[in-house]
Design an enzyme around this catalytic site. Structure first.
Site, PDB file in Angstrom:
ATOM      1  N   ILE A 268      -6.922  -5.263   7.811  1.00 28.34           N
ATOM      2  CA  ILE A 268      -7.983  -4.297   7.574  1.00 28.34           C
ATOM      3  C   ILE A 268      -9.007  -4.786   6.549  1.00 28.34           C
ATOM      4  O   ILE A 268     -10.138  -4.322   6.519  1.00 28.34           O
ATOM      5  CB  ILE A 268      -7.354  -2.951   7.152  1.00 28.34           C
ATOM      6  CG1 ILE A 268      -8.353  -1.825   7.276  1.00 28.34           C
ATOM      7  CG2 ILE A 268      -6.794  -3.013   5.766  1.00 28.34           C
ATOM      8  CD1 ILE A 268      -7.759  -0.491   6.855  1.00 28.34           C
TER       9      ILE A 268
ATOM     10  N   TYR B  78       0.844  -1.190   0.000  1.00 31.57           N
ATOM     11  CA  TYR B  78       0.000   0.000   0.000  1.00 31.57           C
ATOM     12  C   TYR B  78       0.888   1.252   0.000  1.00 31.57           C
ATOM     13  O   TYR B  78       1.711   1.427   0.896  1.00 31.57           O
ATOM     14  CB  TYR B  78      -0.870  -0.058   1.258  1.00 31.57           C
ATOM     15  CG  TYR B  78      -1.532   1.227   1.703  1.00 31.57           C
ATOM     16  CD1 TYR B  78      -1.385   1.663   3.011  1.00 31.57           C
ATOM     17  CD2 TYR B  78      -2.336   1.981   0.850  1.00 31.57           C
ATOM     18  CE1 TYR B  78      -2.009   2.809   3.470  1.00 31.57           C
ATOM     19  CE2 TYR B  78      -2.961   3.126   1.295  1.00 31.57           C
ATOM     20  CZ  TYR B  78      -2.792   3.550   2.604  1.00 31.57           C
ATOM     21  OH  TYR B  78      -3.412   4.686   3.051  1.00 31.57           O
TER      22      TYR B  78
END
Lengths: 462, 552
Positions: A254, A167
């Site tokens: 997440i 990310y």
């Protein structure tokens, strides 16, 4: 004279150039650094979208945002719940709950909310792992959770090992204020970008060679941008590795509620449980409601640590990033409602899976293959056969027309530090099905143009 | 303000040591005790040789021994006796649904045998956060939560005077919320609109919705009696004044630099500025003789001392109205500060979080007003504000950075990603702050109640022979209890504090927590009380003071 009120358009700030101010009072290194990374293509694409956003009716030729991992497919379930349960969002007169909600703000957070989070996390994992609400530390988003853990586990100049591709926000979240470095664990398409013990060792050695102390490994499971869960055997290997090196493991889970099929996600919590929590003090899990519940605006994140010192320290430091007590109150009842959460998790999964299949099918019929994924809000698309040069420049040379001509904002693999050029992350959950179809059509047209341009272009399938 | 537990109680946990040196540390000391006498005993060149070899050999064997016998502790770490136990801390409504547990024991479903190599390294910040014994600040809060006073339910409980929460006007806010909250947040309801979470669910600008900035700018102007107007585009919103201070610390200073802060000061500045940003605080002492007002001379002295030590001062943090004393800075001082800051080329952070909680006759002057009036160098001025005090909503987490420096604003905006305000709360507040009638009413009534309470409380203390520095704003009385301490020292002060907490069962903040250089001063928060509680408090203090009258 008093300044007039001057109302600016509220836009996300992009690509800001920070110069030393001409008034000579100095700013800090943190303030002037560009570690925020907002100058990268990842964010430049957002700028283009901001300036010309697609709208089905009013701007059908605008840029379609496929670079934002937001989950909008299950809003109706949330709205339905809130409709039915007015007490969650209001305070009746005489309800003693109010005092706690408005006045009360302690870094422990509402106990009822912590319990609700723990229970929700358990449900996502099909009850295969237990979570103790006393170990839940609340933060204003997973962004803050990751940064906070980094502050706790490492000193400035130390490093975390992070598998690529990762990310893009990690470059900022893990490094900017903390002064900590990221040393990549290189993963390759040859084995579907899975983390190998060799890659772990190599990364560790890379750090050592640079005289940098490694303090932990940070994995994202399910992975962003791959959109795939990590296999149990790999988790075991990673755990063995961090144990051997006596370092920490942060598992950013997440997207755990966005796995298309419940049985396919193995949390590190389950692996620890199977090991009777031996040596679990080095493990910390990050979670958030931004992806699974589609509520990034609520700013709800959590650190779950098996290490008492880390829990205590994180809790105290969470003073810098607390969640509004009103939000906690609002969500506590919702997340404790097992009937609701069970239905939500199941339905959300199903809808994401359908979306995923839709996009995969659409891409395939345009001759594009993706990495086999089973989770998340995006797919990992392989356009390397289209590159003129198998380099980062070649990749950006493809990304540019994608953005400015095809008008799709997708994320180039290079901003995710992918070691192989040509891969792109494409989000599919932040739009309606119609919009997705429009995007797929545009891709199809684009691919046809390329084929005409390049004659016999062979697109190999993965 | 958010409560901070500064440290663990005396814990039986080991200090974390980096594994590579954990045994050497012990071995080294032992070895020296062997080498030195040995070198004395065996003399001459041969002696030199033996004197070196023998200790080395012994050292080697010692290491071997230690390695073999390094114990692998198999008991799980005991749960930290965190002051964590104390919450919720400050309701006077007796037992709350959130029941406090005396010692929070971490779950036994994770009994975790330590690895034989010792624990994995954690950063140096951890010991900073956990270190030492509990501060009086912590202990006091804990005692309150274990045994909170309630007029009917627990009349012998500990009365909370150590936490700046304004309960005086909570009913106003509560009533408004009861009427309006749901609709304000979610839409729908009465007007027949469909409930819609689109506006609050998605990613919002991290530094806050523009509508909220506009509303906050207006509110700030209102509480400051319209003496100055605030430009919404110079506002960065964040989850509380705590991160606001921290963000400014990160932007204005590098690790190891320092801020000058007049004492006595808000105890948690130490945390906000130091824990993660690593910036030091250099206290600038203020004295009772001056009513604890700030002198530029003292600032200058502190600045020069820092310079001599090689510490780079990057700014000054002032609080106006001040905490704990409740002073308002006058124009002259503010001008003086600006001149000083310009001369030294440093920043000024003006923490004005109690600006709307003035209750005296003096005029509150914001730094913003001074800047507006003159052509000062604005780039060095930054104001911190929040809704926790003036609007009694600490739970919602709303803090403001107001700066005249474009670059600071740009950097701060980006940093708010780590501490954004929850969107539904923003929506709710936009609605509340836009209700002009309610807000004006609230401000007026609240001010009146603050004044009433302050006057009564100070009068009560005066009857006991305890004088307070005249305060014109904030939630505190800064009380002179020097006549009641046994020795004019921090020790004496803490003895009195202890008596107040454990015998009188009143939680107050001793001046040492606020870094006051004169012992014997105590901070009393009067906004957590009702009028009926005042005589109770005074009676308890009176009993103690009878036992504390020491001949001076």
């Amino acid at each position: 004279m008093q300044k007039r009120l001057h109302y600016l358009q509220d836009k996300l700030v992009m690509a800001i150039e920070i110069e030393q101010p001409s008034a000579h009072v100095g700013l800090s290194k943190v303030a002037v650094s560009d570690t925020h990374g907002e100058d990268s293509p990842y964010f430049a694409g957002w700028k283009a979208y901001d300036e010309n956003p697609y709208d089905e009716l009013s701007n059908p030729s605008g840029v379609i945002q496929m670079g934002l991992a937001e989950n909008q497919v299950s809003f109706d379930l949330l709205e339905e719940y809130l409709e039915k349960h007015a007490e969650a969002s209001s305070w009746g007169k005489g309800v003693s709950g109010f005092r706690e909600n408005a006045l009360f703000q302690d870094y422990h957070g509402l106990q009822s909310f912590r319990k609700a989070m723990a229970s929700f996390m358990e449900q996502i994992r099909g009850g295969r792992a237990k979570f103790d609400s006393e170990r839940v530390v609340l933060t204003a988003g997973a962004t803050a959770a990751n940064e906070l853990l980094t502050f706790i586990l490492a000193d400035p100049g130390d490093a975390l090992l992070v598998p690529t591709p990762y990310y893009p926000g990690f470059d900022r979240d893990l490094r900017w204020r903390t002064g900590v470095k990221i040393v990549p664990i290189h993963c390759h398409s040859s084995n579907n970008f899975q983390i190998t013990p060799q890659a772990l060792e190599a990364a560790y050695n890379d750090a050592e060679a640079m005289n940098i102390k490694v303090r932990g490994v940070l994995i994202t499971n399910p992975s962003n941008p791959l959109g795939a869960t990590i296999q149990r055997s790999t988790l075991e290997e990673i755990l063995d590795f961090v144990t051997r090196k006596n370092i920490h493991l942060v598992s950013d889970e997440i997207y755990s509620g966005s796995v298309f099929s419940s049985s396919e996600f193995i949390s590190v919590a389950e692996v620890l449980e199977a090991r009777q929590y031996k040596d679990s003090e080095r493990v910390h899990i990050v979670y958030s409601l931004s992806k699974d519940l589609g509520l990034p605006g609520f700013r709800v994140g959590t650190i779950y640590s098996y290490n008492d010192k880390v829990v205590t320290t994180a809790r105290r430091m969470s003073s810098f990033t607390l969640i509004s007590s009103q939000t906690q109150h609002l969500l506590a009842s919702m997340l404790s409602d097992k009937k609701f959460t069970e239905n939500y998790i199941k339905t959300n999964r199903e809808r994401l899976r359908k979306r995923y299949e839709m996009i995969i099918e659409g891409l395939r019929s345009s001759g594009i293959e993706c990495l086999k994924g089973n989770a998340g809000l995006f797919c990992w698309m392989n356009l390397s056969p289209l590159l003129q040069n198998q380099t980062r420049e070649g990749e950006l040379a493809l990304w540019n027309p994608m953005l400015h001509e095809v008008k799709l904002n997708i994320s180039p693999g290079s901003s995710c530090h992918c070691s192989e050029p040509g891969w792109f992350r494409v989000c599919f959950a932040n739009m309606s099905e119609q919009t997705l179809q429009v995007a797929l059509k545009r891709i199809q047209n684009f691919m046809e143009q390329i084929r005409e341009r390049d004659g016999n272009l062979v697109i190999s399938s993965q | 303000m958010t409560r901070t537990r500064f440290a663990l109680t005396g814990t039986s946990e080991q200090d974390t040591k980096p594994t590579t040196t954990s045994s050497r540390g012990e071995g080294g000391g032992t070895v020296m005790r062997i080498i030195v006498p040995l070198q004395g005993v065996v003399q001459g060149r041969g002696g030199l040789f033996l004197g070196s070899v023998i200790p080395c050999a012994l050292f080697y064997f010692l290491q071997l021994y230690l390695k073999r016998h390094r114990s692998a502790p198999s008991t799980p770490p005991p749960p930290p006796k965190d002051a964590a136990a104390s919450y919720p801390p400050s309701s006077s409504e007796g037992q709350l649904p959130e029941v406090s547990v005396l010692t929070r024991s971490f779950s036994r479903i994770h009994p975790s045998p330590k690895s034989p190599g010792g624990p994995a390294y954690v950063s140096s910040r951890v010991s900073l956060v956990l270190k030492g014994g509990d501060s009086p600040y912590d202990i006091g809060l804990r005692k309150v939560s274990e045994d909170p006073y309630h007029e009917a339910g627990n009349p012998d409980g500990v009365i909370q005077l150590g936490l700046a929460e304004n309960k005086l006007s909570l009913d106003l806010v509560r009533d408004w919320l009861a009427e309006n909250a749901r609709e304000a947040m979610l839409g729908g309801g009465r007007s027949g609109e469909e409930l819609n979470i689109d506006g609050i669910a998605s990613y919002q600008p991290f530094d806050g919705l523009m509508e909220l900035k506009v509303a906050v700018a207006e509110f700030m102007s209102q509480v400051m009696e319209k003496a100055v107007s605030f430009n919404p585009s110079q506002i960065v919103l964040t989850a509380g004044a705590t991160p606001a201070i921290e963000i400014l610390s990160f932007c204005l200073a590098d690790t190891g630099n320092a801020f000058l802060v007049p004492t006595p000061y808000y105890p948690c500045f130490d945390r906000d500025v130091k824990w993660r940003a690593g910036v030091e605080i250099i206290p600038v002492p203020c004295r009772s003789g001056d009513n604890f007002s700030l002198s530029i001379t003292a600032l200058d002295r502190a600045f020069n001392q820092a310079k001599k030590r090689g510490t780079k001062v990057r700014g000054i943090i002032i609080s106006n109205p001040s905490n704990p004393v409740g002073n308002l800075l006058n124009r002259e001082t503010l001008y003086g500060l600006l001149d000083f800051a310009r001369e030294k080329n440093i920043h000024i952070v003006s923490n004005e979080i109690f600006a709307g909680s003035t209750h005296g006759n003096k005029e509150f002057v914001s730094m913003a007003e001074i800047i507006d009036l003159e052509d000062f160098d604005r780039n060095r001025v930054h104001i911190v504000y929040g809704l926790s005090k003036d609007l009694s909503l600490p739970g919602f987490r709303v803090g403001v950075i107001y700066s005249f420096n474009e670059n600071v604003l740009a950097a701060a905006k980006k940093l708010t990603r780590f501490s954004s305000i929850s969107a539904p709360s923003q929506r709710l507040l936009i609605s509340m702050l836009s209700d002009a009638k309610f807000i004006q009413q609230f401000i007026d009534i609240n001010r009146g109640r603050l004044r009433g309470m302050y006057v009564k409380f100070v009068a009560g203390l005066k009857q006991l022979g305890i004088e307070c520095i005249e305060s014109n704003g904030g939630f505190y009385c800064w009380a002179d209890m020097r006549g009641l301490i046994r020795s004019y020292s921090e020790k004496g002060e803490l003895e009195l504090w202890d008596k107040l907490l454990n015998v009188a069962k009143v939680n107050v903040t001793p001046g040492s927590c606020c870094h006051c250089i004169e012992p014997g001063w105590f901070r009393f928060c009067f906004t957590t009380l009702t009028e009926k509680d005042i005589p109770v408090v005074m009676e308890r203090i009176r009993k103690i003071s009878e036992t504390c009258k020491y001949p001076s």
